[in-house]
Design a protein around this motif. Structure first.
Motif, PDB file in Angstrom:
ATOM      1  N   HIS A  62       0.831  -1.215   0.000  1.00 54.57           N
ATOM      2  CA  HIS A  62       0.000   0.000   0.000  1.00 54.57           C
ATOM      3  C   HIS A  62       0.864   1.264   0.000  1.00 54.57           C
ATOM      4  CE1 HIS A  62      -3.359  -2.535   2.138  1.00 54.57           C
ATOM      5  NE2 HIS A  62      -3.061  -2.966   0.922  1.00 54.57           N
ATOM      6  N   CYS A  63       1.940   1.252  -0.770  1.00 53.27           N
ATOM      7  CA  CYS A  63       2.853   2.396  -0.748  1.00 53.27           C
ATOM      8  C   CYS A  63       2.442   3.480  -1.731  1.00 53.27           C
ATOM      9  CB  CYS A  63       4.283   1.942  -1.044  1.00 53.27           C
ATOM     10  SG  CYS A  63       4.535   1.400  -2.748  1.00 53.27           S
ATOM     11  N   GLY A  64       1.628   3.129  -2.708  1.00 51.75           N
ATOM     12  CA  GLY A  64       1.126   4.140  -3.636  1.00 51.75           C
ATOM     13  C   GLY A  64       2.108   4.554  -4.714  1.00 51.75           C
ATOM     14  N   SER A  67       1.114   4.913  -8.461  1.00 52.81           N
ATOM     15  CA  SER A  67       0.277   6.011  -8.955  1.00 52.81           C
ATOM     16  C   SER A  67       0.959   6.794 -10.072  1.00 52.81           C
ATOM     17  CB  SER A  67      -0.047   6.974  -7.813  1.00 52.81           C
ATOM     18  OG  SER A  67      -0.495   6.265  -6.700  1.00 52.81           O
ATOM     19  N   TYR A  73      -4.778   8.226 -13.480  1.00 49.56           N
ATOM     20  CA  TYR A  73      -4.549   8.932 -12.216  1.00 49.56           C
ATOM     21  C   TYR A  73      -3.991  10.325 -12.493  1.00 49.56           C
ATOM     22  CZ  TYR A  73      -1.911  10.137  -7.965  1.00 49.56           C
ATOM     23  OH  TYR A  73      -1.380  10.781  -6.885  1.00 49.56           O
ATOM     24  N   LYS A  78      -4.913  13.603 -10.193  1.00 52.53           N
ATOM     25  CA  LYS A  78      -4.310  12.729  -9.176  1.00 52.53           C
ATOM     26  C   LYS A  78      -5.340  12.246  -8.157  1.00 52.53           C
ATOM     27  CE  LYS A  78       0.312  14.384  -9.849  1.00 52.53           C
ATOM     28  NZ  LYS A  78       1.623  14.541  -9.290  1.00 52.53           N
ATOM     29  N   PRO A  80      -6.942   9.620  -6.155  1.00 51.50           N
ATOM     30  CA  PRO A  80      -6.418   8.286  -5.787  1.00 51.50           C
ATOM     31  C   PRO A  80      -7.304   7.127  -6.242  1.00 51.50           C
ATOM     32  CG  PRO A  80      -7.061   9.544  -3.844  1.00 51.50           C
ATOM     33  CD  PRO A  80      -7.111  10.485  -4.997  1.00 51.50           C
ATOM     34  N   SER A  83      -5.663   5.511  -9.196  1.00 48.37           N
ATOM     35  CA  SER A  83      -4.317   4.938  -9.158  1.00 48.37           C
ATOM     36  C   SER A  83      -4.432   3.424  -9.306  1.00 48.37           C
ATOM     37  CB  SER A  83      -3.631   5.291  -7.837  1.00 48.37           C
ATOM     38  OG  SER A  83      -4.137   4.480  -6.802  1.00 48.37           O
ATOM     39  N   ARG A  89      -7.909  -1.815  -4.999  1.00 44.15           N
ATOM     40  CA  ARG A  89      -8.586  -1.744  -3.701  1.00 44.15           C
ATOM     41  C   ARG A  89     -10.109  -1.708  -3.865  1.00 44.15           C
ATOM     42  NH1 ARG A  89      -7.094  -0.801   1.223  1.00 44.15           N
ATOM     43  NH2 ARG A  89      -8.512   0.125   2.743  1.00 44.15           N
TER      44      ARG A  89
ATOM     45  N   PRO B 137      -2.483  11.864  -0.505  1.00 44.77           N
ATOM     46  CA  PRO B 137      -3.815  11.304  -0.784  1.00 44.77           C
ATOM     47  C   PRO B 137      -3.777   9.913  -1.396  1.00 44.77           C
ATOM     48  CG  PRO B 137      -3.629  13.527  -1.646  1.00 44.77           C
ATOM     49  CD  PRO B 137      -2.279  13.158  -1.154  1.00 44.77           C
ATOM     50  N   GLU B 138      -2.824   9.676  -2.345  1.00 48.92           N
ATOM     51  CA  GLU B 138      -2.834   8.375  -3.023  1.00 48.92           C
ATOM     52  C   GLU B 138      -2.427   7.253  -2.076  1.00 48.92           C
ATOM     53  OE1 GLU B 138      -0.405  10.518  -3.422  1.00 48.92           O
ATOM     54  OE2 GLU B 138       1.484   9.606  -4.084  1.00 48.92           O
ATOM     55  N   VAL B 139      -1.663   7.595  -1.010  1.00 45.55           N
ATOM     56  CA  VAL B 139      -1.273   6.566  -0.047  1.00 45.55           C
ATOM     57  C   VAL B 139      -2.366   6.421   1.016  1.00 45.55           C
ATOM     58  CG1 VAL B 139       0.617   5.687   1.352  1.00 45.55           C
ATOM     59  CG2 VAL B 139       1.078   7.377  -0.414  1.00 45.55           C
ATOM     60  N   TYR B 141      -5.426   6.828   0.655  1.00 44.63           N
ATOM     61  CA  TYR B 141      -6.565   6.102   0.092  1.00 44.63           C
ATOM     62  C   TYR B 141      -6.395   4.590   0.229  1.00 44.63           C
ATOM     63  CZ  TYR B 141     -10.152   4.780  -3.249  1.00 44.63           C
ATOM     64  OH  TYR B 141     -11.257   4.222  -3.829  1.00 44.63           O
ATOM     65  N   LEU B 142      -5.140   4.145   0.195  1.00 36.69           N
ATOM     66  CA  LEU B 142      -4.875   2.697   0.242  1.00 36.69           C
ATOM     67  C   LEU B 142      -4.724   2.188   1.674  1.00 36.69           C
ATOM     68  CD1 LEU B 142      -2.129   2.614  -2.535  1.00 36.69           C
ATOM     69  CD2 LEU B 142      -4.528   2.010  -2.809  1.00 36.69           C
TER      70      LEU B 142
END
Lengths: 462, 220
Positions: A62-64, A67, A73, A78, A80, A83, A89, B137-139, B141-142
């Motif tokens: 879950h590090c993102g 993206s 995205y 951007k 989320p 992404s 998810r 935000p992108e992290v 969200y997860l």
């Protein structure tokens, strides 16, 4: 080479994407019984969900970081939700956690995400430290949707066409043969004696195109015929099913039809005792033949060599089977299609052809394996007009990338893929970029020496 | 009371956690391999050592991938965090001494000040990841509760160990917490998302094989 060449993508406020109405999703999903959903999902998870699914879902930290890879995205402010990991998810992650006990509304949304918000371009694999294959996960979601009968209308129609006719566009046999004769006749005015051999046994090359070529872009068959004839190649096409190398079932999650289509295609080539398959300039078809269909058939590799047009043209030019007498004079840039570059490594050969045929070449950035998708691939453009606006808005980064290339001088985009053409055309129109798009065959056809077919001696030497 | 707890956590529980870690890891890797052989035969068919290593190397060398170069700070933190996380416990003087007392084997150890710095690096890394999780935000969200829990679980043995090593007030309690949380951390590796430690070579190696062997392209 653009290792450092990334621009920061400006965050321009995008309007909320329009809500799309697609009967084939909404009505089909509404008909589902609650226990049907969980039964189908449980069966698929049990039968088909193996080590890859399990490892990917458990390894994701879950590090993102993925993206940064995704044009959806980047283009949607951007957000989320767009992404790669965000899409996972919202779909397969919840499906697994709830063991398939999800609502009808959930399935509708999952279907929309998997079919229209991910191109299966696998750029994110280059950004995830673990190499988690988000495309595989999204195909799994599509597979679930397919088994539930919830698939966007237009792409399902092409899948139906594949099932009924073994081509993508409901082209009937007589129409197909007639198109070949028509193009042959036209081309004979330019090259007297030109032939499009049909069902000729023992030719060296089995040339296959995709359904849209006879339907919308018959001139490509014309150009291919000219190139083959001038180069003096021994080639043939087939009048029977199997002439179409495309495969939309690969994108609807219909693995069974994917395999059947490729089987018919391979069998057509083998029945004519040809040595290799040469394909027109299409990305997804190339991957479906070289890498996907054979897997579903249980073969590690295709039963005979499969060559993409880029490799083929490169070979013709370097072997001097065709002579380039003038160079294309407008500055060109090159769009690396996912399926043949990230999926087939043809980027350097393509640049080799450009080097031989074009005066000025401008790289777009990022490029090669890191190029942004056209947002048409992975079946999204095949989901049809209801999603056009969303598709074009969801690829603002591509427009920025093209605009940059244009500011560095490029006027023409070379994109050796049908889907990319469709996607880029829409982007150029919507963002008013005023650039034109060409296939390699357009360029080569225009620049080659058509009056002097190789002498028999030269052919013998080759 | 304190002594009883100390003897339990520093005696039998060490063994339990080590066995859980070792046996659990072997079980996870082998059972996943068997599952792959049964249902994902492509993974085994297309696995190619050369391309797997090529990809793994590009992802364990700092800044060797474009993704890492795009996020220079994250890369610096992630690498120093992981390196310190793995090396500090193995080469810490106190740990080396304990093992020498028990089994009479020993190896090179880190000077205390460097070990302290490495411990602080791990704690700082956890704080960095925590903040990143909370504000990007992108992290965010997860993120769910388990992500924060896992971060806390990593930080706990290092923070409490540092506390105990400095002999700050209440260091006995800190020591017990240190040992206990360390054991929980070790034992949880095969069974939580920490299992990326076990599966990284396989996921990356498989993708590297697909990209190198089939797709003829780079995956970094």
């Amino acid at each position: 080479m653009s290792y450092w060449g990334f621009r920061k993508v400006m965050s321009v406020s995008a309007k909320a994407l329009p809500k799309v109405l697609d009967d084939s999703i909404d009505k089909a999903a509404d008909r589902l019984a609650a226990d049907q959903i969980s039964a189908v999902i449980e069966r698929l998870l049990y039968n088909e969900g193996g080590a890859r699914l399990k490892t990917y879902m458990e390894t994701c930290a879950h590090c993102g970081l993925c993206s940064d890879a995704c044009h959806h995205y980047l283009s949607n402010n951007k957000d989320p939700k767009f992404s790669p990991a965000g899409k996972v998810r919202q779909t397969i992650d919840l499906i697994i956690r709830k063991k398939g006990n999800v609502s009808i509304e959930f399935i509708k949304r999952a279907c929309e995400i998997a079919f229209t918000e991910c191109n299966l371009c696998r750029r994110c694999v280059l950004y995830c430290p673990f190499g988690i294959d988000v495309a595989y996960l999204m195909i799994f979601v599509r597979r679930i949707c397919h088994q539930l009968g919830v698939v966007p209308k237009f792409i399902q129609d092409t899948a139906h066409s594949h099932s009924a006719t073994f081509n993508q566009m409901w082209v009937k046999e007589d129409e197909w043969i007639d198109t070949l004769f028509w193009q042959e006749e036209e081309a004979r005015e330019e090259i007297p004696g030109l032939r499009i051999p049909v069902d000729q046994e023992c030719a060296e090359i089995f040339y296959s195109v995709i359904g849209p070529e006879p339907k919308f872009r018959a001139q490509l068959i014309y150009q291919a015929a000219v190139i083959m004839n001038v180069a003096g190649m021994s080639w043939t096409m087939t009048a029977k099913p199997g002439w179409d190398s495309s495969n939309m079932c690969m994108y609807t999650g219909d693995h069974e039809m994917t395999a059947r289509l490729k089987k018919v295609h391979f069998e057509a080539a083998l029945r004519l005792k040809t040595k290799r398959i040469v394909m027109g300039e299409c990305g997804h078809a190339f991957r479906s033949v070289t890498d996907v269909g054979n897997r579903y058939l249980g073969w590690k590799a295709p039963p005979l060599p499969v060559v993409h047009a880029i490799e083929f043209y490169h070979e013709l030019i370097s072997n001097k089977r065709i002579n380039i007498v003038q160079k294309f004079d407008k500055p060109v840039t090159f769009h690396d299609p996912c399926n043949i570059v990230r999926g087939g490594g043809l980027h350097e050969l393509a640049r080799g052809i450009i080097d031989k045929t074009c005066e000025h070449f401008v790289e777009m950035h990022p490029n090669r394996e890191h190029n942004y998708c056209c947002n048409a691939g992975g079946g999204i453009i095949n989901c049809g007009p209801p999603y056009t606006s969303k598709r074009v808005r969801s690829n603002r980064v591509k427009a920025d990338q093209l605009r940059d290339a244009k500011s560095w001088g490029a006027r023409t985009i070379i994109a050796p893929c049908h889907n990319c053409h469709g996607g880029l055309e829409d982007i150029i129109k919507f963002y008013q970029l005023d650039m034109d798009i060409k296939f390699f065959s357009d360029i080569i056809y225009g620049c080659m020496d058509k009056n002097h077919p190789l002498t028999t001696e030269a052919i013998k030497k080759y | 009371m304190m002594h009883d707890i100390y003897y339990i956590v520093s005696g039998p529980m060490v063994w339990i956690s080590m066995v859980l870690f070792a046996a659990g890891s072997l079980y996870r890797v082998f059972s996943m391999g068997l599952l792959a052989a049964k249902k994902d035969h492509v993974v085994i068919s297309y696995m190619n050592i050369r391309y797997a290593l090529r990809s793994i190397l590009h992802w364990i060398i700092p800044y060797a991938s474009i993704s890492m170069r795009r996020r220079p700070v994250m890369t610096a933190v992630a690498f120093s965090f992981h390196i310190c996380l793995i090396l500090t416990p193995i080469f810490l003087l106190a740990h080396v001494l304990l093992i020498k007392e028990s089994w009479n084997i020993s190896w090179w150890y880190l000077p205390d000040r460097i070990a302290d710095a490495m411990t602080l690096t791990v704690i700082a890394g956890c704080i960095f990841f925590l903040i990143r999780r909370a504000i990007r935000p992108e992290v965010r969200y997860l993120t769910d509760a388990s992500d924060y829990f896992l971060l806390a679980l990593v930080a706990a043995p290092f923070a409490s160990g540092f506390w105990a090593a400095q002999h700050w007030p209440g260091y006995n309690l800190a020591l017990v917490i240190h040992i206990l949380s360390g054991e929980v951390l070790l034992a949880s590796i095969p069974f939580t998302r920490f299992s990326h430690m076990l599966f990284f070579p396989f996921t990356r190696g498989y993708m590297g094989s697909e990209f190198g062997g089939v797709r003829k392209a780079k995956d970094w």
